[in-house]
Design a protein around this motif. Structure first.
Motif, short mmCIF file in Angstrom:
data_model
loop_
_atom_site.label_atom_id
_atom_site.label_comp_id
_atom_site.label_asym_id
_atom_site.label_seq_id
_atom_site.Cartn_x
_atom_site.Cartn_y
_atom_site.Cartn_z
N ILE A 2 -42.15 -13.11 -37.21
CA ILE A 2 -42.06 -14.23 -36.28
C ILE A 2 -42.49 -13.74 -34.90
O ILE A 2 -41.97 -12.73 -34.41
CB ILE A 2 -40.61 -14.76 -36.21
CG1 ILE A 2 -40.18 -15.25 -37.60
CG2 ILE A 2 -40.47 -15.85 -35.17
CD1 ILE A 2 -38.74 -14.99 -37.91
N TRP A 24 -40.44 -10.43 -34.35
CA TRP A 24 -39.12 -10.44 -34.97
C TRP A 24 -39.26 -10.61 -36.47
O TRP A 24 -40.22 -11.21 -36.95
CB TRP A 24 -38.27 -11.57 -34.40
CG TRP A 24 -38.06 -11.48 -32.92
CD1 TRP A 24 -38.85 -12.03 -31.95
CD2 TRP A 24 -37.02 -10.79 -32.25
NE1 TRP A 24 -38.35 -11.71 -30.70
CE2 TRP A 24 -37.23 -10.95 -30.86
CE3 TRP A 24 -35.92 -10.05 -32.68
CZ2 TRP A 24 -36.38 -10.40 -29.90
CZ3 TRP A 24 -35.07 -9.50 -31.73
CH2 TRP A 24 -35.31 -9.67 -30.36
N ASN A 25 -38.29 -10.08 -37.18
CA ASN A 25 -38.22 -10.32 -38.62
C ASN A 25 -37.36 -11.55 -38.87
O ASN A 25 -36.70 -12.07 -37.97
CB ASN A 25 -37.61 -9.11 -39.34
CG ASN A 25 -38.59 -7.96 -39.46
OD1 ASN A 25 -39.77 -8.10 -39.19
ND2 ASN A 25 -38.08 -6.81 -39.85
N GLN A 26 -37.34 -11.98 -40.11
CA GLN A 26 -36.44 -13.08 -40.45
C GLN A 26 -34.98 -12.63 -40.37
O GLN A 26 -34.09 -13.37 -39.98
CB GLN A 26 -36.76 -13.61 -41.85
CG GLN A 26 -36.12 -14.95 -42.14
CD GLN A 26 -36.45 -15.49 -43.50
OE1 GLN A 26 -37.23 -14.88 -44.25
NE2 GLN A 26 -35.88 -16.62 -43.86
N ASN A 28 -32.68 -9.76 -38.50
CA ASN A 28 -32.71 -8.81 -37.40
C ASN A 28 -31.33 -8.21 -37.18
O ASN A 28 -30.30 -8.87 -37.41
CB ASN A 28 -33.18 -9.50 -36.12
CG ASN A 28 -34.55 -10.15 -36.30
OD1 ASN A 28 -35.57 -9.49 -36.25
ND2 ASN A 28 -34.56 -11.46 -36.54
N TYR A 54 -35.26 -24.29 -30.75
CA TYR A 54 -34.57 -23.87 -31.97
C TYR A 54 -33.11 -24.31 -31.91
O TYR A 54 -32.50 -24.36 -30.85
CB TYR A 54 -34.61 -22.35 -32.11
CG TYR A 54 -35.96 -21.76 -32.44
CD1 TYR A 54 -36.27 -21.38 -33.75
CD2 TYR A 54 -36.92 -21.55 -31.45
CE1 TYR A 54 -37.50 -20.81 -34.06
CE2 TYR A 54 -38.15 -20.98 -31.75
CZ TYR A 54 -38.44 -20.62 -33.05
OH TYR A 54 -39.65 -20.06 -33.37
N SER A 144 -31.59 -23.31 -37.31
CA SER A 144 -32.78 -22.48 -37.52
C SER A 144 -32.52 -21.02 -37.16
O SER A 144 -33.20 -20.13 -37.64
CB SER A 144 -33.97 -23.02 -36.72
OG SER A 144 -33.60 -23.31 -35.39
N VAL A 145 -31.53 -20.77 -36.28
CA VAL A 145 -31.16 -19.40 -35.93
C VAL A 145 -29.65 -19.24 -36.13
O VAL A 145 -28.86 -20.02 -35.59
CB VAL A 145 -31.51 -19.08 -34.46
CG1 VAL A 145 -31.05 -17.66 -34.10
CG2 VAL A 145 -33.01 -19.21 -34.21
N SER A 171 -32.61 -15.96 -47.07
CA SER A 171 -33.84 -15.82 -46.28
C SER A 171 -35.08 -16.11 -47.13
O SER A 171 -36.10 -16.57 -46.61
CB SER A 171 -33.93 -14.41 -45.68
OG SER A 171 -34.20 -13.43 -46.68
N ARG A 177 -35.53 -20.04 -41.55
CA ARG A 177 -34.33 -19.63 -40.82
C ARG A 177 -34.46 -18.18 -40.33
O ARG A 177 -35.11 -17.34 -40.98
CB ARG A 177 -33.09 -19.77 -41.69
CG ARG A 177 -32.73 -21.21 -42.02
CD ARG A 177 -31.46 -21.28 -42.84
NE ARG A 177 -30.27 -21.01 -42.02
CZ ARG A 177 -29.04 -20.85 -42.54
NH1 ARG A 177 -28.87 -20.90 -43.86
NH2 ARG A 177 -28.02 -20.62 -41.75
N ILE A 178 -33.84 -17.90 -39.19
CA ILE A 178 -33.86 -16.57 -38.59
C ILE A 178 -32.40 -16.10 -38.45
O ILE A 178 -31.54 -16.88 -38.01
CB ILE A 178 -34.54 -16.58 -37.21
CG1 ILE A 178 -35.95 -17.17 -37.32
CG2 ILE A 178 -34.60 -15.17 -36.62
CD1 ILE A 178 -36.59 -17.46 -35.98
N GLY A 199 -37.18 -5.27 -37.15
CA GLY A 199 -36.10 -6.19 -36.83
C GLY A 199 -34.86 -5.52 -36.25
O GLY A 199 -33.83 -6.17 -36.08
#
Length: 509
Positions: A2, A24-26, A28, A54, A144-145, A171, A177-178, A199
């Protein structure tokens, strides 16, 4: 991956520096010691994600919204069915909800094995409440986060691993989604692939957080080979800037027991001595610490000077390079003794110094193996060890052990050795000694500390150990350790003064 640029300023925590991260990774991880600002950083990250549209849910460590989350189980039948299935399989229990007259909800737990039912709030342990809360946040909050602060609270390590696996499953099924986990637990440092390292954000006390925003192809190849051997014990260094890495368990036990001898013993709080399982692994940990910006320290044997990944990466380290550049004018007369005019036309690097040292050591070793007469017990022992290497190997001069043995002999015997060497070789003894201390000083600027006497066994006081390689290491260690653990710090400091000095330098901030 991301792409989302985050910039955070916190002058009261890390001065004028700015934390920046774009990739960023999904999933972190925000890690680091207590007081390093992990939660504050996460709150600022949440705020910046919200500003970009978000939706963010933040499960704080005090779990102040636990009741609200648990009530979602009653409201959502699909969520309830999913969680009941998980809880039933994990604990052999089911959950139902009773509603009070005032509309509040009472979660009831049934122990199927015992056929009894009780109030979750009154009769259940913290662990079940915690896993329920986490699962509701994971399955039931569709933000979403999702940021989870200390998901390890009250959880057995097996359940920490279980929940991390559930995050990975979600995930995959919900790729938009993060997740952010603020954690002190090595069980959540779940790095399967090299890119997982992207991440990880490492927070430091009084310093700006660090992270990896990109990996080179060389780093990716290295990490792919390393991660399968990266265990929970190794992961301690994510949570402290004061970790020390050593080759094996004997070094780990010796230095751990000498930590009490460091004068600033309060300054060693949070310091751990980690056995990485081999010399080559030290080079990998050095690289990982450099990538993450953690101040890893390494204590290693003398033979690490002459081969291996650690030697390679230290020679390329900016700290060692910079230190040698600053020493150039001061060391110029010495360099002119080591190198020809032609060689001096190119920069004097750490690698160049080590190569020259090796050439001197090989020449002395070749001569020593031809010595046939008795000189003194000390010199005879050294000559015997060198000859033994020639008897065992076809070309011992290429071995790191051979060079280490010769260097140990030079450092130990000095003038005695000069008496048996022809003039050109005898004159190189002083050059070897000076070059060795210069090289060790340069390497130390990269927080790598080499045992000049060879390896840990040469510092034992209850056994007479001479030169490498050493047989019966396990027996020697247990003899030393059993005597060591019964001594008070004052005696230990006296008996192992050289090791304590090295450890003190390694522990220094």
């Amino acid at each position: 991956m991301i792409k989302f640029e985050i910039k955070v300023k916190m002058p009261f925590l890390w001065g004028k520096a700015v934390f920046k991260k774009e990739h960023w990774n999904q999933i972190n991880l925000i890690v680091g010691p207590n007081g390093s600002g992990k939660t504050l950083l996460a709150e600022e990250i949440a705020h910046q994600f919200e500003e970009k549209g978000y939706t963010v849910e933040f499960l704080q460590s005090d779990r102040s919204n636990q009741e609200e989350l648990l009530s979602k189980i009653k409201e959502d039948s699909d969520l309830r069915e999913k969680i009941e299935s998980v809880i039933s399989n994990m604990f052999g229990k089911t959950i139902r909800f009773e509603e009070n007259a005032d509309g509040s909800v009472i979660p009831m737990v049934e122990n199927k094995a015992r056929g009894v039912e009780y109030n979750l709030k009154e009769g259940e342990c913290h662990g079940l409440k915690e896993i329920l809360t986490l699962l509701v946040a994971l399955y039931g909050l569709k933000s979403s986060v999702l940021i989870l602060d200390e998901p390890e609270l009250h959880l057995h390590p097996q359940f920490q691993l279980f929940f991390m696996n559930e995050i990975r499953k979600v995930s995959v099924s919900e790729p938009d989604r993060i997740f952010f986990l603020i954690t002190h637990s090595p069980y959540f440092i779940d790095l399967h692939f090299a890119e997982d390292l992207l991440g990880v954000v490492v927070c430091h006390v009084n310093n700006v957080p660090t992270c990896v925003d990109r990996l080179s192809e060389k780093d990716e190849i290295l990490l792919r080979r390393f991660l399968p051997r990266f265990n929970t014990y190794h992961k301690q260094f994510f949570f402290s800037d004061n970790q020390i890495f050593v080759e094996g368990y004997t070094d780990q036990q010796m230095f751990t027991n000498l930590l009490c001898c460091v004068e600033d013993h309060y300054g060693t709080a949070g310091t751990g001595v980690i056995d990485v399982g081999g010399k080559d692994e030290l080079g990998v940990f050095f690289i990982v610490c450099s990538l993450l910006g953690t101040d890893g320290r390494i204590i290693t044997d003398l033979d690490s000077l002459f081969c291996g990944k650690l030697r390679d990466v230290v020679c390329e380290d900016e700290r060692a390079i910079s230190w040698l550049e600053k020493q150039y004018e001061r060391q110029l007369p010495f360099y002119r003794m080591l190198f020809t005019k032609r060689e001096m036309e190119s920069p004097v690097t750490l690698e160049k110094l080590i190569y020259r040292l090796e050439s001197y050591l090989v020449n002395i070793g070749k001569f020593v193996c031809e010595v046939d007469f008795c000189i003194s017990p000390e010199v005879d022992m050294f000559v015997e060890k060198v000859k033994a290497l020639y008897d065992k190997y076809e070309k011992p001069e290429s071995l790191d052990t051979f060079k280490a043995v010769v260097l140990m002999g030079v450092l130990k015997l000095k003038s005695e050795l000069k008496d048996i060497l022809p003039l050109p070789l005898a004159s190189s003894v002083s050059l070897i000694i000076n070059a060795t201390w210069l090289i060790l000083a340069a390497i130390e600027t990269a927080r790598v500390y080499i045992l000049p006497m060879g390896c840990i066994e040469h510092y034992y006081i209850h056994s007479d150990v001479n030169y490498m390689p050493i047989s019966g290491k396990d027996r020697l260690f247990h003899t030393e350790f059993e005597a060591m653990v019964n001594e008070n710090p004052k005696i230990l400091k006296k008996n192992y003064s050289e090791l304590v000095d090295i450890l003190t330098r390694a522990c220094a901030k």
